[in-house]
Design a protein around this motif. Structure first.
Motif, PDB file in Angstrom:
ATOM      1  N   HIS A 101       8.490  -2.683  12.648  1.00  0.00           N
ATOM      2  CA  HIS A 101       7.292  -1.921  12.989  1.00  0.00           C
ATOM      3  C   HIS A 101       6.483  -1.650  11.707  1.00  0.00           C
ATOM      4  CE1 HIS A 101       9.265  -1.126  16.862  1.00  0.00           C
ATOM      5  NE2 HIS A 101      10.346  -0.886  16.151  1.00  0.00           N
ATOM      6  N   PRO A 102       5.871  -2.683  11.116  1.00  0.00           N
ATOM      7  CA  PRO A 102       5.149  -2.489   9.846  1.00  0.00           C
ATOM      8  C   PRO A 102       3.978  -1.515  10.008  1.00  0.00           C
ATOM      9  CG  PRO A 102       5.483  -4.826  10.314  1.00  0.00           C
ATOM     10  CD  PRO A 102       5.829  -4.082  11.562  1.00  0.00           C
ATOM     11  N   LYS A 103       3.961  -0.504   9.199  1.00  0.00           N
ATOM     12  CA  LYS A 103       2.860   0.465   9.200  1.00  0.00           C
ATOM     13  C   LYS A 103       2.855   1.163   7.848  1.00  0.00           C
ATOM     14  CE  LYS A 103       4.690   2.201  12.828  1.00  0.00           C
ATOM     15  NZ  LYS A 103       4.916   2.975  14.072  1.00  0.00           N
ATOM     16  N   TRP A 104       1.765   1.810   7.541  1.00  0.00           N
ATOM     17  CA  TRP A 104       1.672   2.498   6.261  1.00  0.00           C
ATOM     18  C   TRP A 104       2.615   3.690   6.216  1.00  0.00           C
ATOM     19  CZ3 TRP A 104      -0.116   0.107   2.345  1.00  0.00           C
ATOM     20  CH2 TRP A 104      -1.211  -0.753   2.436  1.00  0.00           C
ATOM     21  N   ILE A 105       3.407   3.760   5.131  1.00  0.00           N
ATOM     22  CA  ILE A 105       4.206   4.939   4.809  1.00  0.00           C
ATOM     23  C   ILE A 105       3.558   5.559   3.574  1.00  0.00           C
ATOM     24  CG2 ILE A 105       6.495   5.858   4.329  1.00  0.00           C
ATOM     25  CD1 ILE A 105       6.340   4.299   6.956  1.00  0.00           C
ATOM     26  N   ILE A 106       3.130   6.812   3.676  1.00  0.00           N
ATOM     27  CA  ILE A 106       2.387   7.461   2.602  1.00  0.00           C
ATOM     28  C   ILE A 106       3.195   8.632   2.068  1.00  0.00           C
ATOM     29  CG2 ILE A 106       0.256   8.666   1.959  1.00  0.00           C
ATOM     30  CD1 ILE A 106       0.108   6.823   5.178  1.00  0.00           C
ATOM     31  N   LEU A 114      11.772   6.430   0.096  1.00  0.00           N
ATOM     32  CA  LEU A 114      11.325   5.787   1.335  1.00  0.00           C
ATOM     33  C   LEU A 114      10.392   4.623   1.039  1.00  0.00           C
ATOM     34  CD1 LEU A 114      10.466   8.474   4.051  1.00  0.00           C
ATOM     35  CD2 LEU A 114      12.355   6.852   4.026  1.00  0.00           C
ATOM     36  N   LEU A 115       9.477   4.824   0.095  1.00  0.00           N
ATOM     37  CA  LEU A 115       8.540   3.763  -0.265  1.00  0.00           C
ATOM     38  C   LEU A 115       9.282   2.562  -0.829  1.00  0.00           C
ATOM     39  CD1 LEU A 115       5.642   5.796  -1.974  1.00  0.00           C
ATOM     40  CD2 LEU A 115       6.053   5.370   0.455  1.00  0.00           C
ATOM     41  N   ALA A 116      10.319   2.818  -1.624  1.00  0.00           N
ATOM     42  CA  ALA A 116      11.112   1.730  -2.201  1.00  0.00           C
ATOM     43  C   ALA A 116      11.831   0.956  -1.104  1.00  0.00           C
ATOM     44  CB  ALA A 116      12.114   2.287  -3.209  1.00  0.00           C
ATOM     45  N   ALA A 117      12.412   1.663  -0.142  1.00  0.00           N
ATOM     46  CA  ALA A 117      13.097   0.984   0.960  1.00  0.00           C
ATOM     47  C   ALA A 117      12.118   0.136   1.756  1.00  0.00           C
ATOM     48  CB  ALA A 117      13.771   2.015   1.861  1.00  0.00           C
ATOM     49  N   CYS A 118      10.916   0.639   1.927  1.00  0.00           N
ATOM     50  CA  CYS A 118       9.879  -0.103   2.643  1.00  0.00           C
ATOM     51  C   CYS A 118       9.517  -1.385   1.893  1.00  0.00           C
ATOM     52  CB  CYS A 118       8.662   0.798   2.819  1.00  0.00           C
ATOM     53  SG  CYS A 118       7.387   0.154   3.909  1.00  0.00           S
ATOM     54  N   VAL A 119       9.282  -1.269   0.599  1.00  0.00           N
ATOM     55  CA  VAL A 119       8.927  -2.436  -0.213  1.00  0.00           C
ATOM     56  C   VAL A 119      10.067  -3.444  -0.245  1.00  0.00           C
ATOM     57  CG1 VAL A 119       8.406  -3.192  -2.576  1.00  0.00           C
ATOM     58  CG2 VAL A 119       7.217  -1.222  -1.603  1.00  0.00           C
ATOM     59  N   ASN A 120      11.299  -2.973  -0.330  1.00  0.00           N
ATOM     60  CA  ASN A 120      12.439  -3.890  -0.320  1.00  0.00           C
ATOM     61  C   ASN A 120      12.589  -4.606   1.014  1.00  0.00           C
ATOM     62  OD1 ASN A 120      13.644  -4.143  -2.831  1.00  0.00           O
ATOM     63  ND2 ASN A 120      14.764  -2.226  -2.650  1.00  0.00           N
ATOM     64  N   SER A 121      11.958  -4.063   2.058  1.00  0.00           N
ATOM     65  CA  SER A 121      11.946  -4.736   3.355  1.00  0.00           C
ATOM     66  C   SER A 121      10.800  -5.726   3.471  1.00  0.00           C
ATOM     67  CB  SER A 121      11.837  -3.699   4.483  1.00  0.00           C
ATOM     68  OG  SER A 121      12.966  -2.849   4.507  1.00  0.00           O
ATOM     69  N   GLY A 122       9.975  -5.815   2.417  1.00  0.00           N
ATOM     70  CA  GLY A 122       8.865  -6.755   2.421  1.00  0.00           C
ATOM     71  C   GLY A 122       7.566  -6.193   2.946  1.00  0.00           C
ATOM     72  N   ILE A 123       7.470  -4.846   3.030  1.00  0.00           N
ATOM     73  CA  ILE A 123       6.271  -4.185   3.547  1.00  0.00           C
ATOM     74  C   ILE A 123       5.655  -3.336   2.438  1.00  0.00           C
ATOM     75  CG2 ILE A 123       5.313  -2.776   5.402  1.00  0.00           C
ATOM     76  CD1 ILE A 123       6.895  -5.194   6.401  1.00  0.00           C
ATOM     77  N   MET A 124       4.371  -3.501   2.206  1.00  0.00           N
ATOM     78  CA  MET A 124       3.697  -2.659   1.223  1.00  0.00           C
ATOM     79  C   MET A 124       3.724  -1.206   1.672  1.00  0.00           C
ATOM     80  SD  MET A 124       0.349  -4.904   0.153  1.00  0.00           S
ATOM     81  CE  MET A 124       0.503  -6.632  -0.285  1.00  0.00           C
ATOM     82  N   SER A 125       3.780  -0.295   0.717  1.00  0.00           N
ATOM     83  CA  SER A 125       3.742   1.134   1.012  1.00  0.00           C
ATOM     84  C   SER A 125       2.705   1.793   0.108  1.00  0.00           C
ATOM     85  CB  SER A 125       5.120   1.765   0.835  1.00  0.00           C
ATOM     86  OG  SER A 125       5.581   1.597  -0.496  1.00  0.00           O
ATOM     87  N   LEU A 126       2.429   3.042   0.355  1.00  0.00           N
ATOM     88  CA  LEU A 126       1.311   3.699  -0.333  1.00  0.00           C
ATOM     89  C   LEU A 126       1.770   4.977  -1.019  1.00  0.00           C
ATOM     90  CD1 LEU A 126      -1.673   3.507  -0.929  1.00  0.00           C
ATOM     91  CD2 LEU A 126      -2.151   4.522   1.298  1.00  0.00           C
TER      92      LEU A 126
END
Length: 298
Positions: A101-106, A114-126
């Protein structure tokens, strides 16, 4: 790397509290009003204002909130209310939900995990201001940059030169966040400190010896030597200690003195008055000159 879709007026977003409890839970409603003024529909997670000792609810409650908001495809972005400590509890329970469910995590501060886990999943974070800031200072430059970035603007920043800057240009993937959090994630599944990236760091209220210790962790693990560039944000309330060697910035400058990549000091990111949004996982062009610093996202 997947970039979540830009927000549009009318989109639904959520506020979650994945870590520490807000001291003033009424700020959630004020932040929600600010987001609503951007044309967004806001869903405050059930336990966002909860308290379980230090934390915003139990591990199970905080995890349930984040998972529910991630799995709801009508919600296009998750805003973290506050940092503190506690995001590390959630990481093993989230799994591949960022990818599904790719979406912005701010978020920022402890939410760097959380942002690091998101990026390690291949999804940009903010990496950007959180709800506490939006409630108190929702009309400032950092908040406006966040609104523009979420609605599709690719940031371009110009900042003043700093005496400790090291000039040069670099192009690469931007990663980073709170130094204490990032150094604690080294050699875990959530470690984003990979070779060949541009790193930004910030921290708050850390003794200088701890800052140096964390930098040695980065040095001995090969992180510092493998960077393309370093962006140093605010080290708020990390007080000067002449016996130990001056300021946090002077310690960082010494620690990277043997490397030849560009280094920017004083970038407005962190716990200070301003925290400009930085898209983690995105490609940037960094240009550090005598007269100032330019950062452009691609």
């Amino acid at each position: 790397m997947i970039r979540p879709q830009p927000l549009r007026v009318g989109d639904k977003v959520a506020i979650v509290s994945p870590a520490g409890a807000l001291q003033q839970p009424e700020l959630l409603n004020i932040a929600a009003e600010r987001l609503a003024s951007w044309g967004l529909r806001v869903n405050i997670a059930p336990h966002a204002s909860a308290r379980n000792g230090y934390f915003a609810g139990s591990i199970e409650e905080r995890t349930a909130d984040v998972l529910a908001m991630l799995r709801d495809d009508s919600i296009k972005a998750l805003f973290c209310s506050y940092g503190g400590y506690g995001c590390v509890h959630l990481l093993p329970h989230i799994g591949n939900e960022f990818v599904r469910h790719p979406k912005w995590i701010i978020g920022m501060s402890d939410c760097s995990a959380l942002l690091a886990a998101c990026v390690n999943s291949g999804i940009m974070s903010l990496h950007a201001v959180q709800c506490r800031h939006l409630a108190h200072k929702g009309n400032d430059e950092s908040s406006e940059y966040l609104r523009k970035t979420l609605f599709g603007w690719l940031p371009r920043y110009s900042v003043n030169a700093h005496p400790l800057n090291r000039q040069g240009c670099a192009n690469g993937t931007l990663i980073g966040g709170n130094l204490s959090v990032l150094s604690a994630l080294i050699n875990t599944p959530y470690d984003i400190l990979k070779p060949g990236n541009i790193l930004f760091i910030e921290d708050i209220n850390e003794p200088l010896y701890k800052i140096e210790r964390m930098l040695y962790t980065l040095k001995y693990s090969g992180v510092l030597s493998s960077l393309k560039a370093l962006i140093v944000g605010g080290f708020t309330d990390c007080k000067e200690n002449k016996d130990f060697g001056g300021t946090a910035y002077e310690i960082i400058s010494r620690m990277v003195g043997e490397y030849d990549y560009p280094v920017c000091f004083g970038f407005p990111v962190g716990h200070g008055e301003e925290c400009y949004p930085l898209i983690e996982g995105a490609t940037i062009c960094l240009d550090i000159k005598t007269e100032g610093v330019e950062i452009a996202f691609c």
